[in-house]
Design a protein around this motif. Sequence first.
Motif, PDB file in Angstrom:
ATOM      1  N   LEU B  77      67.299  18.109  33.387  1.00 38.94           N
ATOM      2  CA  LEU B  77      66.114  18.690  34.053  1.00 38.94           C
ATOM      3  C   LEU B  77      66.473  19.991  34.755  1.00 38.94           C
ATOM      4  O   LEU B  77      65.699  20.949  34.737  1.00 38.94           O
ATOM      5  CB  LEU B  77      65.540  17.689  35.065  1.00 38.94           C
ATOM      6  CG  LEU B  77      65.189  16.320  34.485  1.00 38.94           C
ATOM      7  CD1 LEU B  77      64.726  15.380  35.581  1.00 38.94           C
ATOM      8  CD2 LEU B  77      64.121  16.450  33.406  1.00 38.94           C
ATOM      9  N   ARG B 167      61.587  17.664  30.988  1.00 39.77           N
ATOM     10  CA  ARG B 167      62.166  19.021  30.996  1.00 39.77           C
ATOM     11  C   ARG B 167      61.174  20.021  30.376  1.00 39.77           C
ATOM     12  O   ARG B 167      60.957  21.112  30.897  1.00 39.77           O
ATOM     13  CB  ARG B 167      63.495  18.998  30.228  1.00 39.77           C
ATOM     14  CG  ARG B 167      64.065  20.366  29.889  1.00 39.77           C
ATOM     15  CD  ARG B 167      64.584  21.129  31.091  1.00 39.77           C
ATOM     16  NE  ARG B 167      64.888  22.513  30.734  1.00 39.77           N
ATOM     17  CZ  ARG B 167      65.268  23.441  31.587  1.00 39.77           C
ATOM     18  NH1 ARG B 167      65.390  23.159  32.881  1.00 39.77           N
ATOM     19  NH2 ARG B 167      65.512  24.662  31.189  1.00 39.77           N
ATOM     20  N   LEU B 170      58.453  20.892  32.720  1.00 37.14           N
ATOM     21  CA  LEU B 170      58.905  21.827  33.761  1.00 37.14           C
ATOM     22  C   LEU B 170      58.965  23.245  33.207  1.00 37.14           C
ATOM     23  O   LEU B 170      58.611  24.214  33.888  1.00 37.14           O
ATOM     24  CB  LEU B 170      60.291  21.417  34.269  1.00 37.14           C
ATOM     25  CG  LEU B 170      60.323  20.173  35.163  1.00 37.14           C
ATOM     26  CD1 LEU B 170      61.757  19.678  35.340  1.00 37.14           C
ATOM     27  CD2 LEU B 170      59.689  20.457  36.516  1.00 37.14           C
ATOM     28  N   PHE B 179      55.560  20.385  41.470  1.00 32.92           N
ATOM     29  CA  PHE B 179      56.189  19.231  40.816  1.00 32.92           C
ATOM     30  C   PHE B 179      56.196  18.107  41.831  1.00 32.92           C
ATOM     31  O   PHE B 179      56.707  18.262  42.933  1.00 32.92           O
ATOM     32  CB  PHE B 179      57.629  19.561  40.406  1.00 32.92           C
ATOM     33  CG  PHE B 179      58.434  18.339  40.016  1.00 32.92           C
ATOM     34  CD1 PHE B 179      58.326  17.787  38.747  1.00 32.92           C
ATOM     35  CD2 PHE B 179      59.308  17.731  40.922  1.00 32.92           C
ATOM     36  CE1 PHE B 179      59.055  16.650  38.392  1.00 32.92           C
ATOM     37  CE2 PHE B 179      60.043  16.606  40.579  1.00 32.92           C
ATOM     38  CZ  PHE B 179      59.924  16.064  39.306  1.00 32.92           C
ATOM     39  N   VAL B 201      65.398  19.646  39.986  1.00 32.62           N
ATOM     40  CA  VAL B 201      64.155  20.353  39.675  1.00 32.62           C
ATOM     41  C   VAL B 201      64.062  21.610  40.547  1.00 32.62           C
ATOM     42  O   VAL B 201      63.717  22.692  40.071  1.00 32.62           O
ATOM     43  CB  VAL B 201      62.931  19.429  39.850  1.00 32.62           C
ATOM     44  CG1 VAL B 201      61.633  20.217  39.731  1.00 32.62           C
ATOM     45  CG2 VAL B 201      62.966  18.310  38.811  1.00 32.62           C
ATOM     46  N   LEU B 205      63.658  25.447  39.435  1.00 35.42           N
ATOM     47  CA  LEU B 205      62.499  26.236  39.882  1.00 35.42           C
ATOM     48  C   LEU B 205      62.921  27.451  40.695  1.00 35.42           C
ATOM     49  O   LEU B 205      62.344  28.528  40.568  1.00 35.42           O
ATOM     50  CB  LEU B 205      61.538  25.353  40.695  1.00 35.42           C
ATOM     51  CG  LEU B 205      60.866  24.210  39.915  1.00 35.42           C
ATOM     52  CD1 LEU B 205      60.041  23.337  40.859  1.00 35.42           C
ATOM     53  CD2 LEU B 205      60.003  24.741  38.767  1.00 35.42           C
ATOM     54  N   VAL B 271      53.178  19.103  37.356  1.00 33.54           N
ATOM     55  CA  VAL B 271      54.029  18.149  36.634  1.00 33.54           C
ATOM     56  C   VAL B 271      54.206  16.948  37.553  1.00 33.54           C
ATOM     57  O   VAL B 271      54.609  17.109  38.702  1.00 33.54           O
ATOM     58  CB  VAL B 271      55.403  18.755  36.272  1.00 33.54           C
ATOM     59  CG1 VAL B 271      56.271  17.712  35.576  1.00 33.54           C
ATOM     60  CG2 VAL B 271      55.237  19.991  35.393  1.00 33.54           C
TER      61      VAL B 271
END
Lengths: 115, 418
Positions: B77, B167, B170, B179, B201, B205, B271
């Motif tokens: 991820l 994934r 994202l 998220f 994550v 990001l 997400v």
Amino acid sequence: MKNIFLGVAALFGVANFAVAADGNVSSHIRILAASCAACHGHDGNSVGGTPVLAGLDPNYFIAQMQAFRDGSRGATVMQHHAKGLTPEETDLLAKYFAAQPRKTPATPMPLGDLM
Amino acid sequence: MQRRDFLKLLAAGSALGLFPELAKAGEAQGRVVIVGGGYAGATTAKYLRLWGGSALEIILVEKNTTFVSCPMSNLVLGGSKRIGELTFNYSGLDAYGIKRLHEMVTGIDPERRKIMVESGDELTYDRLVLAPGVDFLWDKLPMLALPEAQERIPHAWKAGPQTVNLRKQLEAMPDGGVFAISIPLAPYRCPPGPYERASQVAYYLKQHKPKSKVLVLDANPEIVSKKGLFTKAWADLYPGMIEYRPNSAVTEVDVQRRIAKTEFEAVKADVLNVIPPQSAGGIAKSIGAANVNERWCEVDFLTYESKRVPNVHILGDSVSAALPKSAHIATSQAKVCASAIAALLSGQATDPQPVFANTCYSYVTDKLAMHVANVYRYDAVKQVMLPAEGGGVSDKPSEMEGNYAQWWAKNIWSDVLS
């Protein structure tokens, strides 16, 4: 062919696995030593990155464990493991790993590397 | 060779004494069937051969032909690993003379000591080992029960296509998006895992979509594992990006609009990752072995034999214990169990006081990791495994531990699969 057993060739070709090769190793130490394998490899033969314990001099082994316990050897994680063991277990682990032959461990190939 | 012929051959082998012929005095004899080829099941198969000798017949039943590691899968991820790097086949176990049957188990008859598989065949056993991992309790979130709903709202709590799906979501998320991750009440598989996921994550990001937010909806009153370390890492590495909300059990999900509802609020996400409440694997429940809150299995910690169903041993995440549901614990339990079964089938004594180590590493970036480590010891009075003195966590995440964690994975994969 999906429905047949895999590993069938091995059925008749099972290499002879000697049970408790070393009759002196108690199941207690065998199990405890095997739980070190997650980081140090099977029977102390690390695949890399962490120290190899197989064939280590038992006095050196015991001294390191003591040093992890009292903090005289700095460590990332071993202090947490060394402190949880009894002196007797540490001695027997030292003997156990000293008796393991050094060898190159087998490693599974990630399928992503094959594809 | 057709499967049916092979089963006949198996029967003939036993009848002709093929296996006993190889047995020496004091060696374990009989057939052990292992259901589930994850960390616990695969380890049991290998160590039964190592410690049980050549005469034992060992059959591993696992529906998948590949092993995908949950440990390290959060890095997929974050973007620093590909799922293929965590995917293996089982061929390394062939050298140990372990027979593999890649089929779904449909039933167990503990009275007659046999299991039934999807194709209709049956296998008898002397000892049965169940290592089925966790099942998701979809009845608590029925709107997510269908596969299509899980496509849209992935759990990604069993590594594989679900991980890749999350994934991709994202990657497709716009900058400035939200998220949201929902964490069930403990116990669940991998206590630090959800917080590692939030970190991974955020790591992704921060590089690619820095205006985005990570919202952690935790059913627990506080971070379950490595609380101080995660709290500090989030403040240091991802200031303003991760928002943590305790006591926030998700009770309802609007699948189409990706809205998660808690007792207090409705959260709209771009997400949405709902990690559902969990229980022992269904196959263990089906024979009444999940006697703790009808969710987890009580076992004898000297043998891992079920407290309810004789001759059936239960391992890994399905077990009710003060032990964390980790891969390392699964392998350690498997070794106690393999040693005990080898002893039981050869008339020897089992270890009366097992002791083993556990470590869980978590990554907060692609390189920085931290651990929680403990030795666990059998308490003869309470008859459970308890943490020994001296365990603990890292002082802080470090690159050195990030490196060790990679080697932890390589060593445990080698130990379990080859």
